[in-house]
Design a protein around this motif. Structure first.
Motif, PDB file in Angstrom:
ATOM      1  N   ALA A  25      16.475  21.447  49.684  1.00  0.00           N
ATOM      2  CA  ALA A  25      15.962  22.801  49.911  1.00  0.00           C
ATOM      3  C   ALA A  25      17.120  23.793  49.997  1.00  0.00           C
ATOM      4  N   GLY A  26      16.959  24.927  49.304  1.00  0.00           N
ATOM      5  CA  GLY A  26      17.961  25.973  49.345  1.00  0.00           C
ATOM      6  C   GLY A  26      19.073  25.836  48.331  1.00  0.00           C
ATOM      7  N   GLU A  27      19.108  24.742  47.577  1.00  0.00           N
ATOM      8  CA  GLU A  27      20.181  24.555  46.601  1.00  0.00           C
ATOM      9  C   GLU A  27      19.920  25.354  45.323  1.00  0.00           C
ATOM     10  N   PHE A  28      21.011  25.682  44.634  1.00  0.00           N
ATOM     11  CA  PHE A  28      20.968  26.407  43.370  1.00  0.00           C
ATOM     12  C   PHE A  28      21.414  25.430  42.288  1.00  0.00           C
ATOM     13  N   LEU A  29      20.449  24.968  41.482  1.00  0.00           N
ATOM     14  CA  LEU A  29      20.725  23.994  40.425  1.00  0.00           C
ATOM     15  C   LEU A  29      20.866  24.700  39.087  1.00  0.00           C
ATOM     16  N   ILE A  30      21.922  24.374  38.361  1.00  0.00           N
ATOM     17  CA  ILE A  30      22.130  24.894  37.018  1.00  0.00           C
ATOM     18  C   ILE A  30      21.869  23.786  36.004  1.00  0.00           C
ATOM     19  N   LEU A  31      21.033  24.079  35.007  1.00  0.00           N
ATOM     20  CA  LEU A  31      20.887  23.214  33.832  1.00  0.00           C
ATOM     21  C   LEU A  31      21.655  23.883  32.709  1.00  0.00           C
ATOM     22  N   VAL A  32      22.749  23.264  32.268  1.00  0.00           N
ATOM     23  CA  VAL A  32      23.615  23.885  31.277  1.00  0.00           C
ATOM     24  C   VAL A  32      23.861  22.919  30.126  1.00  0.00           C
ATOM     25  N   GLY A  33      24.010  23.493  28.947  1.00  0.00           N
ATOM     26  CA  GLY A  33      24.285  22.673  27.776  1.00  0.00           C
ATOM     27  C   GLY A  33      24.096  23.489  26.520  1.00  0.00           C
TER      28      GLY A  33
END
Length: 353
Positions: free
Chosen positions: A28-36
């Motif tokens: 909870a509260g995390e900032f996830l980046i999906l990059v590619g």
């Protein structure tokens, strides 16, 4: 179970596998980046989290709820699109309040939410304007305001800054980071821009060909890339890659012995004969002695300069502070610490040390 848990998610269109087994969990509260790069499957995965698409197999949980097959409206999410997706016939206040109105939130609560997010995003003076009278940055703030008004369990961003010019992208990137620090809402953000990934994310999933190449913190991704692809994709200028072989006492490239640490030499014992020796440009420095080369390119950027030298092991780019005070054609020597090198297996691309 975390705030978002993705287990064994696959997606196929006939014989074509778009996602090949994705496992990700964030708190909870995390900032996830999906990059590619384009076509890696990051937007497809985001659409499945949003409920706009369904997986061929696997599961998606938001909190302790299995939402794999739930429609979007039942997932308690809010999404910000690349194209803003604002209603042109509604003013800013009506656009922000629209989602709440559809959920039959009483008007006093809707109005309070509009005022709250307008103040947060500094768009209170725009509430009576239509989208057609707004700049690109203002439209993106309105789109974010519409998501914020919902107070959802999960924010989803689909390349929200790609339509903006360079200066505005930097400003909006900072605003999104500040916004997350204020709200601490769990966020998933899709981008192809590695600078956005490094500056915004608490954790990053680097994707390629439907697989997660590496999942970790920005420091993990940058300092200890798990594969050659991650090493080259993250970082600007890109990491220097030198084709090399395992030698009797370390690493050789075109007959030149390259600096290796004790840990690297130990890792070489389990690897193949063909290697890739990687060096970040900032880890290279001019010196009185070292690998000789001839400067072929000088790119001043103001606070630092990128210089490229033609050496016995290939072209190497270094990032040096300030003005290089060098000229094309100059003979130079480059040095680096063995611990700063990255070793990869040439065949599989996996990190050795």
């Amino acid at each position: 179970m975390g705030a978002l848990t993705i287990r064994g998610v696959r997606k196929s269109f006939g014989p074509v596998d778009i996602l090949k087994g994705i496992d990700i969990e964030i708190e909870a509260g995390e900032f996830l980046i999906l990059v590619g790069p384009s076509g890696c499957g990051k937007s497809t995965l985001l659409n499945m989290i949003a409920g706009l698409d369904t997986p061929t197999s696997g599961s998606i949980h938001i909190g302790d709820r299995d939402v794999t097959w739930l429609p979007s409206k039942d997932r308690d999410i809010a999404m910000v699109f690349q194209s803003y997706a604002l209603y042109p016939n509604m003013n800013v206040a009506e656009n922000i309040a629209f989602g709440l109105e559809m959920r039959k939130v009483p008007k006093p609560e809707r109005d309070a939410a509009v005022q709250r997010v307008a103040a947060m995003l500094q768009i209170g003076h725009l509430l009576d304007r239509k989208p057609g009278a707004l700049s690109g940055g203002q439209r993106q703030r309105v789109a974010m305001g519409r998501a914020l008004a919902r107070d959802p369990k999960l924010f989803l961003f689909d390349e929200p800054l790609s339509n903006l010019d360079a200066k505005l992208r930097v400003e909006m990137r900072a605003e999104i980071k500040l916004l997350h620090q204020r709200t601490r809402t769990t966020t998933v953000y899709v981008t192809h821009d590695q600078v956005e990934a490094m500056t915004l994310g608490d954790r990053i999933a680097v994707m390629k060909d439907g697989l997660v190449q590496q999942f970790g913190t920005p420091d993990d991704i940058y300092s200890r890339p798990a594969t050659r692809f991650v090493a080259e994709f993250i970082g600007s200028p890109a990491m220097n890659m030198i084709a090399a072989q395992r030698g009797a006492h370390g690493v050789l490239a075109h007959g030149v012995e390259l600096a290796t640490s004790d840990a690297q030499r130990q890792a070489l014992q389990g690897g193949g004969a063909e290697l890739v020796y990687g060096l970040r440009p900032e880890d290279l420095a001019f010196a009185d002695e070292g690998l000789p080369g001839t400067l072929t390119m000088i790119e001043p950027t103001g606070p630092e300069t990128y210089v490229t030298a033609d050496t016995a092991v290939g072209k190497l780019t270094a990032r040096v502070a300030g003005h290089a005070r060098r000229h094309i054609g100059d003979r130079v020597h480059l040095r680096w610490a063995a611990e700063q090198a990255h070793l990869f297996d040439a065949a599989g691309g996996q990190r050795l040390a």
